[in-house]
Design a protein around this motif. Structure first.
Motif, mmCIF file in Angstrom:
data_model
loop_
_atom_site.group_PDB
_atom_site.id
_atom_site.type_symbol
_atom_site.label_atom_id
_atom_site.label_comp_id
_atom_site.label_asym_id
_atom_site.label_seq_id
_atom_site.Cartn_x
_atom_site.Cartn_y
_atom_site.Cartn_z
ATOM 1 N N LYS B 27 0.837 -1.196 0.000
ATOM 2 C CA LYS B 27 0.000 0.000 0.000
ATOM 3 C C LYS B 27 0.876 1.251 0.000
ATOM 4 O O LYS B 27 1.939 1.269 0.588
ATOM 5 C CB LYS B 27 -0.886 -0.015 1.248
ATOM 6 C CG LYS B 27 -2.145 0.781 1.082
ATOM 7 C CD LYS B 27 -2.928 0.745 2.357
ATOM 8 C CE LYS B 27 -3.933 1.862 2.340
ATOM 9 N NZ LYS B 27 -4.480 2.075 3.655
ATOM 10 N N GLY B 28 0.395 2.245 -0.628
ATOM 11 C CA GLY B 28 1.175 3.477 -0.649
ATOM 12 C C GLY B 28 1.877 3.681 -1.972
ATOM 13 O O GLY B 28 2.571 4.650 -2.155
ATOM 14 N N ASP B 29 1.684 2.731 -2.904
ATOM 15 C CA ASP B 29 2.305 2.891 -4.212
ATOM 16 C C ASP B 29 1.395 3.755 -5.078
ATOM 17 O O ASP B 29 0.909 3.336 -6.123
ATOM 18 C CB ASP B 29 2.553 1.525 -4.846
ATOM 19 C CG ASP B 29 3.510 0.713 -3.995
ATOM 20 O OD1 ASP B 29 4.231 1.331 -3.191
ATOM 21 O OD2 ASP B 29 3.531 -0.501 -4.130
ATOM 22 N N LEU B 30 1.135 4.937 -4.604
ATOM 23 C CA LEU B 30 0.240 5.850 -5.306
ATOM 24 C C LEU B 30 1.053 6.744 -6.223
ATOM 25 O O LEU B 30 2.259 6.886 -6.039
ATOM 26 C CB LEU B 30 -0.513 6.724 -4.293
ATOM 27 C CG LEU B 30 -1.217 6.003 -3.149
ATOM 28 C CD1 LEU B 30 -1.710 6.996 -2.121
ATOM 29 C CD2 LEU B 30 -2.373 5.193 -3.679
ATOM 30 N N LEU B 31 0.366 7.347 -7.187
ATOM 31 C CA LEU B 31 1.062 8.292 -8.055
ATOM 32 C C LEU B 31 0.993 9.655 -7.383
ATOM 33 O O LEU B 31 0.031 10.400 -7.535
ATOM 34 C CB LEU B 31 0.428 8.280 -9.441
ATOM 35 C CG LEU B 31 0.638 6.956 -10.197
ATOM 36 C CD1 LEU B 31 -0.233 6.861 -11.413
ATOM 37 C CD2 LEU B 31 2.092 6.765 -10.581
ATOM 38 N N LEU B 32 1.997 9.939 -6.620
ATOM 39 C CA LEU B 32 2.024 11.138 -5.775
ATOM 40 C C LEU B 32 2.650 12.326 -6.498
ATOM 41 O O LEU B 32 3.417 12.150 -7.439
ATOM 42 C CB LEU B 32 2.826 10.856 -4.506
ATOM 43 C CG LEU B 32 2.278 9.759 -3.596
ATOM 44 C CD1 LEU B 32 3.369 9.230 -2.699
ATOM 45 C CD2 LEU B 32 1.127 10.284 -2.761
ATOM 46 N N ALA B 33 2.357 13.520 -5.988
ATOM 47 C CA ALA B 33 2.932 14.728 -6.577
ATOM 48 C C ALA B 33 4.387 14.898 -6.161
ATOM 49 O O ALA B 33 5.195 15.451 -6.888
ATOM 50 C CB ALA B 33 2.133 15.945 -6.165
ATOM 51 N N GLN B 34 4.698 14.477 -4.965
ATOM 52 C CA GLN B 34 6.088 14.542 -4.502
ATOM 53 C C GLN B 34 6.350 13.356 -3.579
ATOM 54 O O GLN B 34 5.443 12.563 -3.302
ATOM 55 C CB GLN B 34 6.351 15.863 -3.787
ATOM 56 C CG GLN B 34 5.584 16.059 -2.492
ATOM 57 C CD GLN B 34 6.068 17.283 -1.715
ATOM 58 O OE1 GLN B 34 7.024 17.941 -2.091
ATOM 59 N NE2 GLN B 34 5.406 17.579 -0.620
ATOM 60 N N GLU B 35 7.576 13.258 -3.116
ATOM 61 C CA GLU B 35 7.960 12.142 -2.258
ATOM 62 C C GLU B 35 7.033 12.057 -1.047
ATOM 63 O O GLU B 35 6.715 13.075 -0.430
ATOM 64 C CB GLU B 35 9.402 12.364 -1.790
ATOM 65 C CG GLU B 35 9.939 11.243 -0.964
ATOM 66 C CD GLU B 35 11.326 11.554 -0.418
ATOM 67 O OE1 GLU B 35 12.028 10.626 -0.061
ATOM 68 O OE2 GLU B 35 11.692 12.751 -0.354
ATOM 69 N N ALA B 36 6.616 10.839 -0.731
ATOM 70 C CA ALA B 36 5.699 10.669 0.398
ATOM 71 C C ALA B 36 6.438 10.790 1.722
ATOM 72 O O ALA B 36 7.611 10.447 1.814
ATOM 73 C CB ALA B 36 5.052 9.298 0.326
ATOM 74 N N ILE B 37 5.720 11.322 2.710
ATOM 75 C CA ILE B 37 6.281 11.329 4.066
ATOM 76 C C ILE B 37 5.907 9.969 4.642
ATOM 77 O O ILE B 37 4.755 9.719 4.987
ATOM 78 C CB ILE B 37 5.685 12.479 4.896
ATOM 79 C CG1 ILE B 37 6.043 13.812 4.252
ATOM 80 C CG2 ILE B 37 6.168 12.414 6.333
ATOM 81 C CD1 ILE B 37 5.375 14.998 4.879
ATOM 82 N N ILE B 109 14.761 0.788 -0.887
ATOM 83 C CA ILE B 109 13.471 0.833 -0.204
ATOM 84 C C ILE B 109 12.604 -0.264 -0.808
ATOM 85 O O ILE B 109 12.145 -0.127 -1.934
ATOM 86 C CB ILE B 109 12.776 2.203 -0.382
ATOM 87 C CG1 ILE B 109 13.727 3.315 0.022
ATOM 88 C CG2 ILE B 109 11.480 2.276 0.408
ATOM 89 C CD1 ILE B 109 13.321 4.676 -0.481
#
Lengths: 299, 144
Positions: B27-37, B109
């Protein structure tokens, strides 16, 4: 013994497809009606999703969904709807269901884009000039930055939804590797450029250049490089997203190619780009959250 | 019949593992705008998940060995036999070495299902992995 094996084989052949269908339908259900949809519905009812952004979101989405399957199909106020592009501004996450959205904006699949309100606000206003009543033009400049940096952010995520949303199932998400993501990130930024009208290119470019200069100023002040060495900018640890300044420079170069005048012969952008070096110990603009901007009056 | 049941158990186990990985660990493999916290717990959870997947691979390997060598199979007896065998104890003792060999081969990671499948595979072929580690020149291993 042989007949027993044969009957076992028959049972297996019969059961295996049923089992596969059961697994498939379970996964399909996860994809079709994800628990995220229900949580978003609750958040809309409780006010955790800020509906005051409706106009901004619809205006930007209208621009970036032109000639796509989402044209005229944008939903920002109702729970996620199939076939529509669902965009929401997350004010709070009381159930802690979207920890990855904190200080971020994301296409989360199922045609849903979620943005952390504080991140959107901070990023869009990240290079605000201090308002001065004696210089009214600064207000207009700030409005320009706000609009175009916000458009970049949302356009990028809409780009993911349009370009990568159709086939991105939960299974594909799990199998994607870092390299695939890097390509998708570049494609989403190129999508933004493709949707900028020729007469708007200059405004967008102006906003990007200001972001670049402000980052340079901050990095220079903290590092004071000697012998005209470039300033060092921190590379995000995930190795997927380039630093904002690097992305801004890449977009600016691509914008130049898209401008009505075509690619310039000037070496301005390559020279500017050479003023930046990227490393793990460089200047970090931070998560751009909680009102801490690159430049401007912080909240 | 027992072998058939064993196959079903194995399929269900793998299905559960896959769903667990998809739902929580990947989970968390989203297409994010910037690096995830990223929460500091997530990398730890993933590492533990991969270690457990690797142990599952080791158990499967030993179970497969026992099942293929015997004519008649009793699932629970074979499973109990795995946990009582000296091979299992040896495998658990060397598991950190196998895990380390695998962990450095995946990205810095760890993310996604392929890493978990690789963990399972390394667990299943733990003897070969151990042999490979053993063959590495000690000085070379130090620099690595």
């Amino acid at each position: 013994m042989a007949s027993r094996r044969k009957s076992l084989l028959i049972i297996f052949i019969t059961v295996a497809p049923i089992l596969l269908i059961a697994i498939g339908s379970l996964l399909f259900k996860l994809k079709r009606v994800g628990p995220e949809s229900e949580v978003i519905g609750t958040y809309i009812q409780t006010g955790a999703i800020d509906l005051n952004y409706r106009e901004t979101l619809v205006e930007m989405a209208t621009k970036f969904t032109k000639r796509s399957r989402f044209e005229g199909r944008v939903n920002t106020t109702r729970p996620p709807e199939q076939g529509n592009l669902n965009i929401y501004m997350l004010g709070q996450d009381p159930q802690n269901r979207f920890p990855d959205i904190k200080c971020n904006c994301a296409f989360i699949g199922e045609n849903i884009i979620l943005c952390d309100k504080m991140f959107f606000e901070t990023f869009a206003r990240s290079v605000d000039y201090t308002p001065d009543p004696k210089i009214p033009v600064l207000n207009e400049v700030n409005k320009l930055f706000n609009r175009w940096l916000g458009a970049w952010l949302l356009g990028h995520e809409i780009g993911h939804a349009v370009l990568h949303g159709g086939s991105r199932t939960i299974f594909q998400q799990a199998f994607e590797r870092t390299h695939d993501w890097q390509i998708k990130e570049m494609e989403a930024d190129e999508f933004v450029i493709a949707h900028i009208d020729p007469e708007e290119i200059q405004k967008f470019n102006f906003s990007l250049m200001n972001l670049v200069f402000q980052v340079y100023t901050r990095a220079y002040a903290s590092q004071k490089p000697t012998n005209s060495s470039p300033v060092k900018i921190k590379v995000p640890a995930d190795r997927i997203h380039g630093p904002w300044v690097q992305r801004a420079l890449t977009i600016a170069a691509l914008l130049e190619q898209h401008s009505p005048a075509g690619k310039s012969d000037s070496d301005y952008l390559p020279m500017l780009s050479s003023e930046f070096a990227y490393s793990d110990d460089g200047y970090d603009v931070g998560p751009l959250c909680d009102g801490i901007k690159i430049r401007g009056p912080n909240q | 019949m027992k072998r058939f049941l064993l196959s079903i158990v194995a399929i269900l186990f793998l299905t559960a593992l896959t769903l667990l990985t998809l739902r929580y660990l990947s989970k968390g493999d989203l297409l994010l705008a910037q690096e995830a916290i990223v929460s500091p717990w997530r990398p730890l959870l993933r590492a533990v998940g991969m270690a457990l997947t690797m142990v599952a691979g080791i158990v499967s390997s030993l179970l497969a060995e026992r099942v293929t060598s015997g004519k008649e199979t009793n699932i629970w007896r074979e499973l109990k036999g795995v946990f009582k065998s000296t091979q299992f104890i040896l495998a658990v003792v060397v598991a950190p070495i196998v895990f380390n060999a695998f962990y450095v081969s995946v990205s810095e990671i760890p993310r996604g299902l392929p890493d978990f499948m690789l963990a399972y595979q390394n667990g299943f072929f733990w003897q070969s992995v151990l042999e490979r580690v053993r063959q590495i020149n000690p000085s070379e291993a130090k620099t690595k």
